[in-house]
Motif scaffolding. Sequence first.
Motif, PDB file in Angstrom:
ATOM      1  N   GLY A 104      -6.540   7.253  -5.161  1.00 20.32           N
ATOM      2  CA  GLY A 104      -6.384   8.630  -5.609  1.00 20.32           C
ATOM      3  C   GLY A 104      -6.852   8.799  -7.037  1.00 20.32           C
ATOM      4  N   ASN A 136       5.064   8.216   0.086  1.00 20.31           N
ATOM      5  CA  ASN A 136       5.245   8.256   1.534  1.00 20.31           C
ATOM      6  C   ASN A 136       6.506   7.461   1.905  1.00 20.31           C
ATOM      7  OD1 ASN A 136       4.580   8.643   4.295  1.00 20.31           O
ATOM      8  ND2 ASN A 136       3.773   6.550   4.328  1.00 20.31           N
ATOM      9  N   SER A 153       1.499   7.413   7.256  1.00 19.49           N
ATOM     10  CA  SER A 153       1.843   8.351   6.201  1.00 19.49           C
ATOM     11  C   SER A 153       2.184   9.665   6.869  1.00 19.49           C
ATOM     12  CB  SER A 153       0.695   8.509   5.212  1.00 19.49           C
ATOM     13  OG  SER A 153      -0.399   9.101   5.861  1.00 19.49           O
ATOM     14  N   CYS A 212       2.600  -2.181   4.411  1.00 19.73           N
ATOM     15  CA  CYS A 212       2.429  -0.733   4.308  1.00 19.73           C
ATOM     16  C   CYS A 212       3.459  -0.086   5.226  1.00 19.73           C
ATOM     17  CB  CYS A 212       1.010  -0.326   4.690  1.00 19.73           C
ATOM     18  SG  CYS A 212       0.519  -0.852   6.325  1.00 19.73           S
ATOM     19  N   CYS A 240       0.858  -1.197   0.000  1.00 23.90           N
ATOM     20  CA  CYS A 240       0.000   0.000   0.000  1.00 23.90           C
ATOM     21  C   CYS A 240       0.886   1.235   0.000  1.00 23.90           C
ATOM     22  CB  CYS A 240      -0.881   0.024   1.244  1.00 23.90           C
ATOM     23  SG  CYS A 240      -1.819  -1.491   1.479  1.00 23.90           S
ATOM     24  N   ASP A 274       6.322   3.934   3.215  1.00 25.53           N
ATOM     25  CA  ASP A 274       5.818   2.983   2.224  1.00 25.53           C
ATOM     26  C   ASP A 274       6.923   2.606   1.239  1.00 25.53           C
ATOM     27  OD1 ASP A 274       3.508   3.672   3.504  1.00 25.53           O
ATOM     28  OD2 ASP A 274       2.664   4.838   1.851  1.00 25.53           O
ATOM     29  N   SER A 287      -9.899   9.905  -1.265  1.00 21.02           N
ATOM     30  CA  SER A 287     -10.282   9.376   0.046  1.00 21.02           C
ATOM     31  C   SER A 287     -10.216  10.471   1.090  1.00 21.02           C
ATOM     32  CB  SER A 287      -9.343   8.247   0.444  1.00 21.02           C
ATOM     33  OG  SER A 287      -9.675   7.806   1.741  1.00 21.02           O
ATOM     34  N   ARG A 329      -4.668   1.600  -9.026  1.00 23.11           N
ATOM     35  CA  ARG A 329      -5.100   2.884  -8.462  1.00 23.11           C
ATOM     36  C   ARG A 329      -6.608   2.820  -8.268  1.00 23.11           C
ATOM     37  NH1 ARG A 329      -7.298   7.413 -10.635  1.00 23.11           N
ATOM     38  NH2 ARG A 329      -6.877   6.781 -12.781  1.00 23.11           N
ATOM     39  N   THR A 362      -2.818   2.113  -4.482  1.00 21.70           N
ATOM     40  CA  THR A 362      -2.991   3.428  -3.880  1.00 21.70           C
ATOM     41  C   THR A 362      -4.408   3.892  -4.148  1.00 21.70           C
ATOM     42  OG1 THR A 362      -1.933   5.578  -3.566  1.00 21.70           O
ATOM     43  CG2 THR A 362      -2.292   4.897  -5.824  1.00 21.70           C
ATOM     44  N   THR A 367     -10.233   4.668   2.815  1.00 19.87           N
ATOM     45  CA  THR A 367      -9.047   4.076   2.186  1.00 19.87           C
ATOM     46  C   THR A 367      -8.974   2.574   2.463  1.00 19.87           C
ATOM     47  OG1 THR A 367      -7.883   6.158   2.489  1.00 19.87           O
ATOM     48  CG2 THR A 367      -6.522   4.237   2.030  1.00 19.87           C
ATOM     49  N   SER A 419       1.055   5.611  -0.463  1.00 16.38           N
ATOM     50  CA  SER A 419       0.276   6.842  -0.569  1.00 16.38           C
ATOM     51  C   SER A 419       1.169   7.990  -1.004  1.00 16.38           C
ATOM     52  CB  SER A 419      -0.440   7.157   0.746  1.00 16.38           C
ATOM     53  OG  SER A 419       0.489   7.538   1.719  1.00 16.38           O
ATOM     54  N   GLN A 420       0.525   8.966  -1.599  1.00 12.88           N
ATOM     55  CA  GLN A 420       1.232  10.155  -2.070  1.00 12.88           C
ATOM     56  C   GLN A 420       1.199  11.193  -0.962  1.00 12.88           C
ATOM     57  OE1 GLN A 420       0.495  12.081  -5.999  1.00 12.88           O
ATOM     58  NE2 GLN A 420      -0.503  13.678  -4.837  1.00 12.88           N
TER      59      GLN A 420
END
Lengths: 259, 325, 598
Positions: free
Chosen positions: A77, A48, A131, A127, A18, A51, A103, A98, A75, A109, A20-21
């Motif tokens: 988004g 992240n 984040s 993960c 997992c 991650d 979220s 994606r 992810t 999420t 995340s941005q």
Amino acid sequence: MVSLFGRFRGGYMKILVCISQVPDTSTKIVLKDDNTAINNQGTTYIVNPYDEWYALVCALELKESGTASDIHLITVGKADVEPVIRKALALGGDEAIRIDADSNDPFQTATYIAEYAKSVSYDLILCGKESIDYNNGAVGAMLAGLLDIDYIGFATDIQINGSSVIVKREIEGGEETDACSLPVVIACQKGVAEARIPNMRGIMAARTRPLKAVTPVAVDPVTEILAYELPPAKAGIKLIEADNMDELVALLHTEAKVL
Amino acid sequence: MSVIVLVEHTEGSIKKKSLEAVQYATSIAQKTGTTVSAIVLGTLPNDEMENLGQYGAHKVLNVPDARLNELHPRAYTTALLTAAQQEASKIIIMLHDINGRAVAPRVAGKLKAGLVAGALSYPDLDKGFVIKKAVFSGKAFAHVNITSDVKVITLIPNTFQLNKGEGKASIEKLDVNFSDNDFGITVKEVNKIKGEIPLADAQLVVSGGRGLKGPENWGILEDLAKELGAATACSRPVADAHWRPHHEHVGQTGGTVRPDLYIAVGISGAIQHLAGVNGSKNIVVINKDPEAPFFKAANYGVVGDALEVLPKLTEAVKKFRQNHK
Amino acid sequence: MSEIESIKAIKGGEFLIRETQADSVFIPEEWNEEQLMIAETCTNFLAQNVVPNLTRIDEQEEGLMPHLMEEAGALGLLSISIPEQYGGFGKDFKTSMLVTEKLGAGNSFSVAFSAHTGIGTLPILYYGNDAQKEKYIPKLASGEWKGAYCLTEPGAGSDANSGKARAKLSADGKYYLLTGQKMWITNAGFADVFTVFAKIDDDENLSAFIVEKDFEGLSLNTEEHKMGIKGSSTRQVFFNDCKVPVENLLSERQNGFKIAVNILNLGRIKLGGATIGASKEVITSAIRYANEREQFGRPISKYGAIRYKLAQQAIRTYASEAAIYRASQNMEEATEMYEASGLDPIKAKLKGTEQFAIEAAIIKVHASETLDYVVDEGVQIYGGMGYSAEAPMDRAYRDSRINRIFEGTNEINRMLTVDMMLKRALKGELDLMGPAQKVAGELMSVPDFGGADEEGLFIKEKKYIAGFKKAILMVAGAAVQKLMTQLGKEQEVLMYLADMLIELYVSESLQLRVEKLVGLKGEEAVKEKLDMMHVYINDAAVKIANAGREAINSFADGDERRMMLMGLKRFTKTEDINTTQARRNIAAKLIEANKYCY
């Protein structure tokens, strides 16, 4: 639900990572719209760090050692997060998913990811420990709950041993070694792997690795952020001469009241 | 309709931070006209449990199963869900620590409950159920409203003042139907670093950076920490260079600390480092570069070479301790 | 624009007599996602592997630099534009420029990297036969072997063809026996492969040889003690009847000088890339310090004197960058054109690069002098700390200085700029005479005051740039006429003309960059970049006018001088603008971002 998992035979392990941005760590937070939103103008985004540096690289190591066969990145988004997914793909991974949704909280999420994960039999879900934007560190444990599988947080070392996993994790004032069977969700931190820099080969491959958008299931958020605030500026510093440490101790005692 | 709070204990006594959680729960119970049920999982002497009444707990629901003396997130979740159902609870409180962070999201997910992870304030009930928490690793705060019926909150330790009162909680045994899966994790080995104060909960922290020049100079920093009874920490470059173990790294990509006192020695104060420490109530910065950005975030500053200032400070603390025995 | 015209549009040196369309230039704001990822890999590599080790690098810790080179090789950074068949990634020239730029912030490492990937590898890649390429290129591309280049000798620096190194065929005809002394050889201490230039017997021209470090008769002197780039290995290399197998002759006999010149063309524009990479890094340090350092109760970045410096550092860097990538794109397009016309890829690449040798020389001078300006003001912004060896400016300041010396001194490059321009005119490749005569005619006629009410964001700047071109054509035309064959000896005049050409090329590149950018992002989003353009061109007009005046005064007198001075004034006239406010705007954004952000 358990029957969906457990297909793992050595060398055919499927891992879901997992990612995340998040805004780059050097980002200064600026507020807008009466403090109800963060001003994202000019923000550079990165994967992240927990991650990328730990969860993803751990998965890559498992594949390189022949333990894992497939690494999927997931992810949540809209399309604008794709450049960041490709940054992760430049490090490695066989395909990326994606979930095409914005979220608003960990519950959304985790629900999105859980629904997708149910459709593929992952043996291991990795993960980062949290984040660095919303610092909830909740998605991993929540996801494990929604999938009814085990969860181990704050992992510092992961070893796969047949169909089970041996994990070292941080506890208060020390370290503990846990064992449990696959599948499991593990939240990673420093120690699990060493951060890597994407190489040319990976960067060039990132474009060709499949990245698919998946329509999300319907789920409402259960929290909302009403406002943001910035930390107050520290009110003036008291400078103490280097030769006068008694004064510093006295201030810490009488003024700060911490001694 | 009680407020449920998970109480952590170790070696037969309740952790101080769990008392903060009980008191937090009490405050909400008072505002919402309910009572507090403290959940104690595992074995603990009765008087320890009864004493939770001093912080407002009405009763203690105890599951005296020795297996629960260790963290089993699934078993903890089962127990909390059982208690929540029995008590018809809408509010569940835990700590934002290693245990709480493994359990609270799981409970919240099961109950489709909104979660505030890392609460820094009591809920503002006038605007809904709004709680302040740090985001962007302390670079900002968010006011989060929980919109679901059931609410789960994890608290940042060392944030809420303790006020000990009178009272004795009644103890009830809670019956929980555990499944084998609830204990799917086997603890193979526990290594507690003896004598070391856990960083995340430490009230006093002494932290070193590149200004200490090399791992061989950490002795004088440890001397000060020992004299103060403080935990030791370090900046990222120091952990990256393997001068110190990685669990000591505080900052945006390391641990977050919120002690009463954070003493930063030879750390310039990059934005990433400040993010991990700016919840500290008092910051002392010792740095030979008067332009180090950390000074802007500090309450007290000493401009000087770390290697020279540290022994002097340790000496001063020693003197102070002798005079204030 | 038709196909034929667009091909005509990419001819080196033509910027003096033609107008370029903004949409035809490449601007760094157009880097694609993959290129940005590559750039990030470079930045992360420096941050993790190089910057923490700068002191150890400068102390030349045994094995450290070759190890770093191998790590860069493992990431693929040594083989960005090497063809895939030799283990490279076959990326275009601009991408390899981007890597050079990003790694340019790595002080001595940058020098080792540039030397290895440029002069250390390219002679073999471009001039080697298949066997030579197969033997050497994959190992150089991976970093397993490191490359060096031996041209300079104690008595032969700028005048490279005058070297004393000699090669003679051995009695059995199997070896060339190489004898001579080479100096200032970058990477010599750890190089495995040297490209060495020497004359065979009494040849008029140099030949080039591939020499391995273990060949009998090669030895190294100790490390030179240098002002800067202390971490870069620099030694003398001695050849004493060094046995070089005949198959290691690179290209043909007497082709060495051509190799040296062509490799230098590439080296020059690459040096431009590396220096602006360094400039950006130094500017970021300067901004951070200015934001942290407080005097009289405020950060010094709040003071105008400091803001001026920060803005000026950024303007010059941004302008230089515009020129660098404009020319890189031109080289790439010219290469493609030659390839399309049937040349093999490597010959096409060499011709494409040579086509823009004038621009490469201009860029070498401008970018290296920009970095010297940036580090000088960097020290100044740091004040007392700038002079301390514990602050980063000390190393940056010392390391910058070599860039004005190697890859051809800036004086040699200035002379080359003018010399190549005139030679191309003489050969009929570049029609300077026609435009020059037209300008001469314009001098006699009534000035054209038209166009004053024309509207448009770039109307004025385009007019100023057209004027700069006229100024140069007028001065250069008169100089050629007056001095004839003596012009080559009037080096001062050549320097003035070169300065005028440099300012013209960079002004025009900057104007085109900003024009294209406004088209992409809109005027509002690039306000500060418009400010940069206004300030730069304003200053360039003054520099061009001054250089032109000095030149005219040196060779003309009487009415002729008066008339030319009047013309010069007219051609370099710009409207007055508030440059102080513009610089404040530019600095404000830097200070807010706390880093170089353009």
